[in-house]
Design a protein around this motif. Structure first.
Motif, PDB file in Angstrom:
ATOM      1  N   VAL A 177       0.842  -1.197   0.000  1.00 48.18           N
ATOM      2  CA  VAL A 177       0.000   0.000   0.000  1.00 48.18           C
ATOM      3  C   VAL A 177       0.883   1.254   0.000  1.00 48.18           C
ATOM      4  N   GLU A 178       1.991   1.195   0.731  1.00 48.49           N
ATOM      5  CA  GLU A 178       2.907   2.343   0.772  1.00 48.49           C
ATOM      6  C   GLU A 178       3.495   2.633  -0.609  1.00 48.49           C
ATOM      7  N   ASP A 179       3.809   1.573  -1.375  1.00 48.71           N
ATOM      8  CA  ASP A 179       4.329   1.761  -2.733  1.00 48.71           C
ATOM      9  C   ASP A 179       3.335   2.536  -3.604  1.00 48.71           C
ATOM     10  N   MET A 180       2.028   2.270  -3.422  1.00 44.30           N
ATOM     11  CA  MET A 180       1.002   2.819  -4.305  1.00 44.30           C
ATOM     12  C   MET A 180       0.491   4.196  -3.874  1.00 44.30           C
ATOM     13  N   GLU A 181       1.003   4.722  -2.773  1.00 49.01           N
ATOM     14  CA  GLU A 181       0.555   6.033  -2.310  1.00 49.01           C
ATOM     15  C   GLU A 181       0.789   7.122  -3.356  1.00 49.01           C
TER      16      GLU A 181
END
Length: 433
Positions: A177-181
């Motif tokens: 999820v952090e990658d897709m922020e």
């Protein structure tokens, strides 16, 4: 000259690929390079500039990442870019076991990452001009370097080493999820399998048929990213399964950020399944989440008579959508549920209070019964006391009577003694005469 050499090699029938390291200075040139090499029939692989060490700052910021991302074709390069250089090989690296780096002077290193590190000598296995490769590979020195250096390496992000681990050993390139922020404003509650929504580690390339676009799972698992609305009820997955199994049912299981949403059974054909969203996820309204699908369907078309496709496939997914609450209606239903629950709780409380009242009344009646018994005992004691007092008075009367008679007897005795003494005197006088 470099372009002419590439075209010459291609014309001779060899496979050619151009690798370009994306940097701040050449971002604007990448679209033009991509277009040019596409026209020439030569694939262009764009690799993000990696960090030389963990302390170094990553080359790109948010908007630059979004600009470069569409030109990257391989999942490992995309993962490296989205993680801002934090994606590294850690644990169980195979450097020096299945691939090596050969320097122009004959030196053999375990890997590219070791060759370019500050401590490159630690990764040096030997020189093929001085020792045959087989002998070098089987030596105790190589084994010791693998155990003491490679296995204890803190990790690296060298593209060639990552390529080895991903393609040969299945090293994960799953997005977080952090990658897709960085794509927060592009991701919505509906995913139609576009690149920006999909974790490419678990999906094949986008395809289409008469019903629209879709992606095949790379086996039994696939994840997409969604933005949950403020008020949500369930996740709807549209997919197709063309496999058949005798006596065995198919199933698909869903989860959001690791929270299990249950399992859905299906057969052959086009399907839509709903996964109710747990109340435990209510705090994630407005946030990006990772929705993961797992299934027991896994097959290879070539092995089952479906053409020559040798890919490992799962199910064909067309879309994943989050269904919102109909706010007014859902609010009304929620209020109805609340009122019903309050009424049931009230009825439950009323029954409990009635039970308590009945218990008190029962205890009061038992208390009254005990009180009457105690009063009866007291009255009996009082009666017996009164009888005892009466007996005492009678006994006192008897005693007084006896005492009186005794006193009378004492008086009579004194009189008798007086008479006796008088008679005795008279007798004495007579004797004297």
């Amino acid at each position: 000259r470099a372009l002419a050499s590439a075209m010459l090699i291609k014309d001779k029938g060899f496979s050619v690929q151009i690798n370009v390291v994306a940097q701040k200075d050449n971002i604007a040139d990448i679209p033009r390079m991509k277009s040019y090499f596409n026209d020439q029939g030569i694939p262009l692989n764009v690799i993000p500039k990696i960090k030389a060490n963990r302390e170094e700052q990553f080359e790109f910021e948010g908007e630059q990442i979004r600009e470069v991302y569409p030109y990257m074709s391989l999942p490992r390069e995309k993962k490296l870019l989205l993680s801002k250089g934090e994606y590294v090989i850690e644990n169980n690296c195979h450097a020096g076991k299945v691939s090596w780096l050969l320097d122009c002077n004959g030196d053999v290193y375990t890997c590219c990452g070791g060759y370019y590190s500050r401590e490159s000598k630690k990764f040096l296995l030997g020189n093929i001009r001085q020792q045959p490769f087989d002998e070098m590979f089987l030596s105790e020195r190589t084994q010791k370097i693998y155990e003491d250096v490679v296995q204890k390496c803190k990790g690296c992000a060298n593209p060639r080493d990552i390529e080895r681990e991903v393609t040969e050993f299945g090293y994960s390139t799953e997005y977080t999820v952090e990658d897709m922020e960085v794509f927060r404003d592009k991701i919505t509650k509906e995913c139609h399998m576009e690149d920006v929504y999909c974790d490419n580690f678990n999906w094949h390339d986008l395809e289409s048929d008469a019903h629209g676009i879709y992606r095949w799972m790379r086996g039994k698992k696939g994840s997409v990213f969604l933005k949950l609305p403020e008020h949500f009820t369930k996740i709807l997955v549209s997919f197709r399964n063309i496999q058949e199994k005798d006596g065995e049912s198919f199933w698909i299981r869903g989860s959001v950020n690791g929270v299990d949403l249950g399992e859905y059974e299906f057969g052959t054909g086009e399907w839509e399944c709903e996964f109710p969203l747990d109340n435990a996820l209510s705090s994630l309204g407005g946030e990006l989440v990772k929705f993961t699908m797992e299934t027991n369907v896994e097959w290879i078309p070539k092995e089952t008579g479906f053409g020559g496709d040798a890919r490992k496939l799962g199910i064909m997914v067309r879309s994943v959508k989050v269904l919102e609450k109909n706010t007014a209606r859902e609010t009304y239903l929620d209020e109805q549920d609340n009122l019903r629950r309050l009424f049931e709780e009230s009825e439950s409380d009323r029954a409990a209070r009635l039970e308590a009242i009945n218990d008190l009344q029962r205890r009061l009646e038992e208390s009254e019964s005990d009180r009457a018994a105690r009063l009866e005992v007291i009255n009996d004691l009082q009666r017996r006391l009164e009888e005892s007092e009466s007996d005492r008075a009678a006994r006192l009367e008897v005693i007084n009577d006896l005492q009186r008679r005794l006193e009378e007897s004492e008086s009579d005795c004194a009189a008798h003694l007086k008479i006796i003494k008088s008679l005795q005197k008279q007798q004495a006088d007579k004797d004297d005469v």
